[in-house]
Design an enzyme around this catalytic site. Sequence first.
Site, PDB file in Angstrom:
ATOM      1  N   SER A 145       0.784  -1.194   0.023  1.00 11.10           N
ATOM      2  CA  SER A 145      -0.116   0.122   0.096  1.00 11.10           C
ATOM      3  C   SER A 145       0.792   1.168   0.038  1.00 11.10           C
ATOM      4  O   SER A 145       2.089   1.161   0.312  1.00 11.10           O
ATOM      5  CB  SER A 145      -0.931  -0.068   1.149  1.00 11.10           C
ATOM      6  OG  SER A 145      -0.089  -0.135   2.377  1.00 11.10           O
ATOM      7  N   GLY A 182      -5.883   7.783  13.966  1.00 13.67           N
ATOM      8  CA  GLY A 182      -5.629   6.162  13.892  1.00 13.67           C
ATOM      9  C   GLY A 182      -4.140   5.797  14.575  1.00 13.67           C
ATOM     10  O   GLY A 182      -3.491   6.639  15.037  1.00 13.67           O
ATOM     11  N   GLY A 185      -0.936   7.802  13.349  1.00 10.04           N
ATOM     12  CA  GLY A 185      -0.786   9.027  13.905  1.00 10.04           C
ATOM     13  C   GLY A 185      -0.557   9.103  15.460  1.00 10.04           C
ATOM     14  O   GLY A 185       0.251   9.885  15.778  1.00 10.04           O
ATOM     15  N   LEU A 186      -1.148   8.484  16.179  1.00 12.07           N
ATOM     16  CA  LEU A 186      -1.158   8.513  17.696  1.00 12.07           C
ATOM     17  C   LEU A 186       0.457   7.848  18.023  1.00 12.07           C
ATOM     18  O   LEU A 186       0.981   8.460  18.992  1.00 12.07           O
ATOM     19  CB  LEU A 186      -2.223   7.682  18.254  1.00 12.07           C
ATOM     20  CG  LEU A 186      -3.536   8.179  18.144  1.00 12.07           C
ATOM     21  CD1 LEU A 186      -4.476   7.479  18.800  1.00 12.07           C
ATOM     22  CD2 LEU A 186      -3.742   9.610  18.525  1.00 12.07           C
ATOM     23  N   GLU A 187       0.798   6.851  17.117  1.00  8.07           N
ATOM     24  CA  GLU A 187       2.373   6.160  17.479  1.00  8.07           C
ATOM     25  C   GLU A 187       3.045   7.545  17.233  1.00  8.07           C
ATOM     26  O   GLU A 187       4.292   7.874  18.002  1.00  8.07           O
ATOM     27  CB  GLU A 187       2.675   5.031  16.707  1.00  8.07           C
ATOM     28  CG  GLU A 187       1.619   3.777  17.295  1.00  8.07           C
ATOM     29  CD  GLU A 187       2.210   2.780  16.399  1.00  8.07           C
ATOM     30  OE1 GLU A 187       1.762   1.656  16.958  1.00  8.07           O
ATOM     31  OE2 GLU A 187       3.129   2.569  15.404  1.00  8.07           O
ATOM     32  N   LEU A 320      -2.063  -4.880   8.254  1.00 11.94           N
ATOM     33  CA  LEU A 320      -1.294  -5.221   9.379  1.00 11.94           C
ATOM     34  C   LEU A 320      -0.174  -6.236   8.603  1.00 11.94           C
ATOM     35  O   LEU A 320      -0.495  -7.210   7.953  1.00 11.94           O
ATOM     36  CB  LEU A 320      -1.892  -5.906  10.338  1.00 11.94           C
ATOM     37  CG  LEU A 320      -2.992  -4.826  11.088  1.00 11.94           C
ATOM     38  CD1 LEU A 320      -3.668  -5.588  12.157  1.00 11.94           C
ATOM     39  CD2 LEU A 320      -2.043  -3.864  11.948  1.00 11.94           C
ATOM     40  N   HIS A 445       3.505 -15.511  38.699  1.00 13.95           N
ATOM     41  CA  HIS A 445       3.329 -14.353  39.635  1.00 13.95           C
ATOM     42  C   HIS A 445       4.770 -13.766  40.160  1.00 13.95           C
ATOM     43  O   HIS A 445       5.642 -14.561  40.292  1.00 13.95           O
ATOM     44  CB  HIS A 445       2.409 -14.846  41.037  1.00 13.95           C
ATOM     45  CG  HIS A 445       2.700 -13.599  41.919  1.00 13.95           C
ATOM     46  ND1 HIS A 445       1.395 -12.470  41.782  1.00 13.95           N
ATOM     47  CD2 HIS A 445       3.350 -13.252  43.126  1.00 13.95           C
ATOM     48  CE1 HIS A 445       1.827 -11.732  42.811  1.00 13.95           C
ATOM     49  NE2 HIS A 445       2.877 -12.127  43.469  1.00 13.95           N
TER      50      HIS A 445
END
Length: 466
Positions: A145, A182, A185-187, A320, A445
């Site tokens: 893409s 999206g 952009g946020l990364e 992805l 744990h």
Amino acid sequence: MATYDLVVIGTGPGGYVCAVRAAQLGMKVAVVEKNATLGGTCLNVGCMPSKALLHASEMFEEAGHSFAKMGVSVSAPKLDLPAMMNFKQQGIDGNVKGVEFLMKKNKIDVLKGTGKILGTGKVEVSADGKSQAIETKNIVIATGSDIARLKGIDIDEKRIVSSTGALSLDKVPGKLLIVGAGVIGLELGSVWHRLGAEVVVVEFLDRILPGMDGEIAKQFQRILEKQGFAFKLGAKVTAVDTSGKTLKATVEPAAGGNAETLEADVVLVCIGRVPYTEGLGLKEAGVALDARGRVQIDAHFATSVKGIYAIGDVVAGPMLAHKAEDEGVAVAEIIAGQAGHVNYDVIPGVVYTTPEVSSVGKTEEELKQAGVAYTVGKFPFTANGRSKVNQTTDGFVKILADAKTDRVLGVHIIGREAGEMIHEACVLMEFGGSAEDLARTCHAHPTRSEAVKEAALAVGKRAIHM
Ligand SMILES: Cc1cc2nc3c(=O)[nH]c(=O)nc-3n(C[C@H](O)[C@H](O)[C@H](O)COP(=O)(O)OP(=O)(O)OC[C@H]3O[C@@H](n4cnc5c(N)ncnc54)[C@H](O)[C@@H]3O)c2cc1C
């Protein structure tokens, strides 16, 4: 003329993985790549460079803000941006070399140049004004893409940038305006915000992270706002005036109304990606596209022309790298006569910010829309011992299970390392597991993953630590 069992056009994660699997299955394989380096968007201008900068910028921020409270006293960190970019480039080079090595190891011919399909079984490879024709039994289109553009806004990759330019800015912008809330952009916004930029995100929809679970997205927005992000939701950027020293972006309400002007040093256009089919000769070869310009395929990745297949970003589905890889494996197996398959119900998605956001399966909105009766189990990291001692308690785990059968239908996590934690949910869902199965699985744990087990317990209203 060289002849092959399979020629793969494009060496992104879809293409190179397909080539390796086909070679493993005994096929004679060639890959065609027009870029100077192998690895596609993912390795060169996508997943990997963005993760390198996310890691380096997170360390920068941690050193400045979190070390002191742990008793680690250091002087205020100084940013050496060229060195950080060099760190990113070393990561790219290492991964690209890794793909070259895989091609050699699997005896896959690498043909550098632009691939054009001349018809069933024929590909032309052109570079530097010369071209060669090759014959092959099968062709896989894995051309990926390209960035989506905004009409009337020219990307110069200096002041108005796409994700590619935003990975290589030569100085930290004072003000960064991001168009599109999206994942990418946020990364990238996180990278530059950590390094000192003031970040404003303009998003057309009334929410961030479209497609992700709404409750998780809301919490994520609150956390980002606490970090210093500003959001303008339900708004669109319609023009950017580049005439002055500072950019002037016209921002209008999506629903119509009065425009306002926002100033910025850099505008990052991050509104999505479009399938890349330029120069492939698909029309002449008779390969059909869908209404959105993606190569149309059937359930076995076959296009409208016999012997030609397509995978990855150039076909429908989430854009992805791991989806492309899995399709690459599946199509190679199908061509070899095996039963290659991708389970599209279990494809995880991750936002690699701090905290991370991860998700697999259905969102609450999707279940509501489909009229599926479900139960919800949630567990906050504030009640998880490991998160408490590390003082990283932002976020929660949310599990959606079928109300009748208890089968897990979706898992959504916001919190540190959420991108690693999601995979136990993927394996569980791949095997059709229930919340009870997850709740009865022993978790080490102290780990953050115990919050996943507790959320599964919470589906049956029996979380222990809450
Ligand atoms: C900034 C950014 C961050 C991202 N982060 C992530 C992430 O963290 N996780 C994730 O899963 N995804 C991420 N993605 C998406 C991911 O990069 C893509 O989904 C993935 O690369 C698609 O793989 P592909 O093989 O289909 O195509 P691509 O990786 O795009 O590769 C296609 C290749 O084909 C070549 N090509 C095209 N046409 C021809 C031709 N005619 N002849 C020869 N070669 C040709 C191109 O040069 C390219 O090398 C990110 C994307 C961006 C832009």
